[in-house]
Structure formats: structure tokens, C-alpha cells
Design a protein around this motif. Structure first.
Motif, PDB file in Angstrom:
ATOM      1  N   PRO A   2     109.494 -15.157   3.050  1.00 19.27           N
ATOM      2  CA  PRO A   2     108.338 -14.275   2.886  1.00 19.27           C
ATOM      3  C   PRO A   2     108.618 -13.110   1.944  1.00 19.27           C
ATOM      4  CG  PRO A   2     109.369 -13.853   4.993  1.00 19.27           C
ATOM      5  CD  PRO A   2     110.116 -14.979   4.353  1.00 19.27           C
ATOM      6  N   ILE A   3     108.742 -13.409   0.647  1.00 19.84           N
ATOM      7  CA  ILE A   3     108.977 -12.358  -0.343  1.00 19.84           C
ATOM      8  C   ILE A   3     107.627 -11.798  -0.753  1.00 19.84           C
ATOM      9  CG2 ILE A   3     109.984 -11.811  -2.579  1.00 19.84           C
ATOM     10  CD1 ILE A   3     111.506 -14.487  -2.331  1.00 19.84           C
ATOM     11  N   SER A   4     107.525 -10.517  -0.790  1.00 21.66           N
ATOM     12  CA  SER A   4     106.299  -9.867  -1.220  1.00 21.66           C
ATOM     13  C   SER A   4     106.546  -9.208  -2.570  1.00 21.66           C
ATOM     14  CB  SER A   4     105.893  -8.812  -0.193  1.00 21.66           C
ATOM     15  OG  SER A   4     104.932  -7.942  -0.730  1.00 21.66           O
ATOM     16  N   GLU A   5     105.737  -9.577  -3.548  1.00 21.56           N
ATOM     17  CA  GLU A   5     105.874  -8.956  -4.872  1.00 21.56           C
ATOM     18  C   GLU A   5     105.626  -7.458  -4.767  1.00 21.56           C
ATOM     19  OE1 GLU A   5     104.258  -9.333  -9.461  1.00 21.56           O
ATOM     20  OE2 GLU A   5     103.339 -10.570  -7.903  1.00 21.56           O
ATOM     21  N   LYS A   6     104.655  -7.076  -3.950  1.00 23.47           N
ATOM     22  CA  LYS A   6     104.348  -5.662  -3.764  1.00 23.47           C
ATOM     23  C   LYS A   6     105.573  -4.915  -3.217  1.00 23.47           C
ATOM     24  CE  LYS A   6     101.397  -2.528  -1.213  1.00 23.47           C
ATOM     25  NZ  LYS A   6     100.591  -2.356  -0.034  1.00 23.47           N
ATOM     26  N   LEU A   7     106.240  -5.503  -2.241  1.00 27.77           N
ATOM     27  CA  LEU A   7     107.426  -4.883  -1.657  1.00 27.77           C
ATOM     28  C   LEU A   7     108.543  -4.778  -2.699  1.00 27.77           C
ATOM     29  CD1 LEU A   7     108.770  -5.501   1.862  1.00 27.77           C
ATOM     30  CD2 LEU A   7     110.326  -5.333  -0.029  1.00 27.77           C
ATOM     31  N   CYS A   8     108.722  -5.812  -3.510  1.00 27.22           N
ATOM     32  CA  CYS A   8     109.748  -5.772  -4.560  1.00 27.22           C
ATOM     33  C   CYS A   8     109.486  -4.627  -5.531  1.00 27.22           C
ATOM     34  CB  CYS A   8     109.805  -7.102  -5.302  1.00 27.22           C
ATOM     35  SG  CYS A   8     110.472  -8.467  -4.318  1.00 27.22           S
ATOM     36  N   TRP A   9     108.234  -4.453  -5.922  1.00 27.35           N
ATOM     37  CA  TRP A   9     107.897  -3.341  -6.819  1.00 27.35           C
ATOM     38  C   TRP A   9     108.137  -2.001  -6.141  1.00 27.35           C
ATOM     39  CZ3 TRP A   9     108.064  -4.103 -11.638  1.00 27.35           C
ATOM     40  CH2 TRP A   9     107.599  -5.274 -12.221  1.00 27.35           C
ATOM     41  N   GLU A  10     107.822  -1.901  -4.850  1.00 27.15           N
ATOM     42  CA  GLU A  10     108.070  -0.650  -4.116  1.00 27.15           C
ATOM     43  C   GLU A  10     109.546  -0.289  -4.133  1.00 27.15           C
ATOM     44  OE1 GLU A  10     106.248   0.079  -0.201  1.00 27.15           O
ATOM     45  OE2 GLU A  10     104.993  -1.676  -0.608  1.00 27.15           O
ATOM     46  N   VAL A  11     110.409  -1.281  -3.906  1.00 25.34           N
ATOM     47  CA  VAL A  11     111.855  -1.034  -3.896  1.00 25.34           C
ATOM     48  C   VAL A  11     112.320  -0.565  -5.261  1.00 25.34           C
ATOM     49  CG1 VAL A  11     114.123  -2.145  -3.687  1.00 25.34           C
ATOM     50  CG2 VAL A  11     112.345  -2.629  -1.997  1.00 25.34           C
ATOM     51  N   LEU A  12     111.931  -1.297  -6.302  1.00 23.68           N
ATOM     52  CA  LEU A  12     112.378  -0.939  -7.650  1.00 23.68           C
ATOM     53  C   LEU A  12     111.895   0.451  -8.056  1.00 23.68           C
ATOM     54  CD1 LEU A  12     111.869  -4.353  -9.519  1.00 23.68           C
ATOM     55  CD2 LEU A  12     113.979  -3.415  -8.566  1.00 23.68           C
ATOM     56  N   LYS A  13     110.627   0.729  -7.800  1.00 27.00           N
ATOM     57  CA  LYS A  13     110.071   2.032  -8.188  1.00 27.00           C
ATOM     58  C   LYS A  13     110.668   3.179  -7.376  1.00 27.00           C
ATOM     59  CE  LYS A  13     105.731   0.219  -9.946  1.00 27.00           C
ATOM     60  NZ  LYS A  13     104.284   0.088  -9.729  1.00 27.00           N
ATOM     61  N   SER A  14     110.986   2.937  -6.115  1.00 21.24           N
ATOM     62  CA  SER A  14     111.530   4.019  -5.292  1.00 21.24           C
ATOM     63  C   SER A  14     112.962   4.370  -5.707  1.00 21.24           C
ATOM     64  CB  SER A  14     111.461   3.676  -3.807  1.00 21.24           C
ATOM     65  OG  SER A  14     112.256   2.560  -3.517  1.00 21.24           O
ATOM     66  N   CYS A  15     113.714   3.416  -6.233  1.00 18.41           N
ATOM     67  CA  CYS A  15     115.090   3.691  -6.671  1.00 18.41           C
ATOM     68  C   CYS A  15     115.140   4.398  -8.024  1.00 18.41           C
ATOM     69  CB  CYS A  15     115.888   2.391  -6.777  1.00 18.41           C
ATOM     70  SG  CYS A  15     116.297   1.640  -5.195  1.00 18.41           S
ATOM     71  N   LYS A  16     114.148   4.145  -8.868  1.00 13.05           N
ATOM     72  CA  LYS A  16     114.167   4.702 -10.221  1.00 13.05           C
ATOM     73  C   LYS A  16     114.137   6.231 -10.171  1.00 13.05           C
ATOM     74  CE  LYS A  16     112.358   4.534 -14.759  1.00 13.05           C
ATOM     75  NZ  LYS A  16     111.491   4.009 -15.729  1.00 13.05           N
ATOM     76  N   GLY A  17     115.081   6.827 -10.883  1.00  5.45           N
ATOM     77  CA  GLY A  17     115.140   8.288 -10.984  1.00  5.45           C
ATOM     78  C   GLY A  17     115.888   8.966  -9.847  1.00  5.45           C
ATOM     79  N   GLN A  18     116.304   8.225  -8.838  1.00  2.00           N
ATOM     80  CA  GLN A  18     117.023   8.808  -7.705  1.00  2.00           C
ATOM     81  C   GLN A  18     118.535   8.773  -7.964  1.00  2.00           C
ATOM     82  OE1 GLN A  18     115.364  10.202  -5.129  1.00  2.00           O
ATOM     83  NE2 GLN A  18     113.504   9.652  -6.237  1.00  2.00           N
ATOM     84  N   ARG A  19     119.281   9.645  -7.299  1.00  2.00           N
ATOM     85  CA  ARG A  19     120.738   9.703  -7.440  1.00  2.00           C
ATOM     86  C   ARG A  19     121.375   9.766  -6.060  1.00  2.00           C
ATOM     87  NH1 ARG A  19     122.028  14.474 -11.601  1.00  2.00           N
ATOM     88  NH2 ARG A  19     124.093  13.620 -11.268  1.00  2.00           N
ATOM     89  N   VAL A  20     122.526   9.115  -5.948  1.00  2.00           N
ATOM     90  CA  VAL A  20     123.300   9.163  -4.709  1.00  2.00           C
ATOM     91  C   VAL A  20     124.696   9.655  -5.068  1.00  2.00           C
ATOM     92  CG1 VAL A  20     124.281   7.844  -2.800  1.00  2.00           C
ATOM     93  CG2 VAL A  20     121.987   7.305  -3.624  1.00  2.00           C
ATOM     94  N   SER A  21     125.137  10.677  -4.383  1.00  2.00           N
ATOM     95  CA  SER A  21     126.456  11.252  -4.608  1.00  2.00           C
ATOM     96  C   SER A  21     127.551  10.273  -4.214  1.00  2.00           C
ATOM     97  CB  SER A  21     126.582  12.541  -3.789  1.00  2.00           C
ATOM     98  OG  SER A  21     127.920  12.940  -3.699  1.00  2.00           O
ATOM     99  N   ALA A  22     128.572  10.182  -5.044  1.00  2.00           N
ATOM    100  CA  ALA A  22     129.720   9.330  -4.730  1.00  2.00           C
ATOM    101  C   ALA A  22     130.442   9.855  -3.489  1.00  2.00           C
ATOM    102  CB  ALA A  22     130.675   9.264  -5.910  1.00  2.00           C
ATOM    103  N   LYS A  23     130.387  11.159  -3.270  1.00  2.00           N
ATOM    104  CA  LYS A  23     131.011  11.738  -2.070  1.00  2.00           C
ATOM    105  C   LYS A  23     130.304  11.260  -0.812  1.00  2.00           C
ATOM    106  CE  LYS A  23     133.073  15.734  -4.205  1.00  2.00           C
ATOM    107  NZ  LYS A  23     133.285  17.158  -4.205  1.00  2.00           N
ATOM    108  N   TRP A  24     128.987  11.118  -0.860  1.00  2.00           N
ATOM    109  CA  TRP A  24     128.249  10.612   0.303  1.00  2.00           C
ATOM    110  C   TRP A  24     128.644   9.165   0.564  1.00  2.00           C
ATOM    111  CZ3 TRP A  24     124.978   6.532   1.157  1.00  2.00           C
ATOM    112  CH2 TRP A  24     124.350   6.505   2.402  1.00  2.00           C
TER     113      TRP A  24
END
Length: 138
Positions: A2-24
Motif C-alpha cells: 500500500p504505497i501512497s504517492e501522496k505520502l511519498c511526496w509528504e516525506v520528500l517535501k518534509s525532509c527538504k531544507g531540514q538539518r540534523v546535527s551529527a551530535k544528535w
């Protein structure tokens, strides 16, 4: 699957522009630069669980990871996990379209063979309606 194209786009768009510290991710001893275009797994799941079923989230993340759109940092259960967008994911976000092969796989998700329906198949009417509207507005 049950892959949802909408869900895939949500994941990709939510990650774009975000940063995660290597220390975390790795601990206080880490000196690596932050991971660009990435989010911790728990942050993704925390947001997506409000709108999608657990199996659908897991299947869609699996699809994106195996197709090379997401890179996994860390191992679930033992350490913290972060998903980072690949160069191909950034290209897909820019073009706003998956490849034809992936479109076929996502179209196949309109019929869910795992759950019985009226005639033996469960049709995902919500996904079918969304795709019809997308096609109509082109």
C-alpha cells in the motif's frame, strides 16, 4: 504493497531544507557537519501517523529508501535513525514527477490485493479520486 504517492511526496517535501546535527545522531564526540535535507525517523512518523496507517508509512519509507531517494543513517533499535534526501530525490522534487517505472508501481497501489473487497479486491477510492483530479487539471 500500500504505497501512497501522496505520502511519498509528504516525506520528500518534509525532509527538504531540514538539518540534523551529527551530535544528535552520533553523540557528543561527533565532529561531522550537520546532515542537510534530512529528518529523524521519529519526527517523520510522528507527523505522518496523524494521516496514514502504520503499514502504509513503513511501506512508503521502504519504497523511497530502496529506490534510492532516502539514505538511512543509523540502525533502528540500536541507535537513532535519520533519513536524508539523495540527489535523485532533490531532482524528483524539482521536476515534481517520479519516473515512469515508479508511476506504474504507484498506480498498482490503487488495487490493494491484501484486503478483500466487494469483488475480491479493495479499490483505494481516495487515491483513485486524487489521481483523477490531478489528471483533469493538467
Amino acid at each position: 504493497m500500500p504505497i501512497s504517492e501522496k505520502l511519498c511526496w509528504e516525506v520528500l517535501k518534509s525532509c527538504k531544507g531540514q538539518r540534523v546535527s551529527a551530535k544528535w545522531l552520533k553523540g557528543e564526540h561527533a565532529i561531522d557537519p550537520p546532515l542537510e535535507n534530512s529528518l529523524p525517523l521519529f519526527v517523520l512518523e510522528q507527523d505522518l501517523v496523524l494521516r496514514h496507517a502504520k503499514q502504509q508509512i513503513e511501506d512508503s519509507l521502504y519504497f523511497l529508501e530502496k529506490r534510492g531517494y532516502l539514505h538511512r543513517h543509523g540502525f533502528q533499535g540500536l541507535t537513532r535513525v535519520v533519513f536524508q534526501l539523495s540527489d535523485s530525490a532533490l531532482a524528483v522534487l524539482e521536476s515534481e514527477s517520479f519516473s515512469e517505472e515508479e508511476q506504474e508501481a504507484l498506480r498498482a497501489a490503487l488495487l490493494d490485493l491484501k484486503q478483500p473487497g466487494l469483488w475480491g479486491l479493495k479499490i483505494n477510492l481516495g487515491e483513485m479520486w486524487r489521481r483523477f483530479n490531478k489528471w483533469r487539471t493538467r
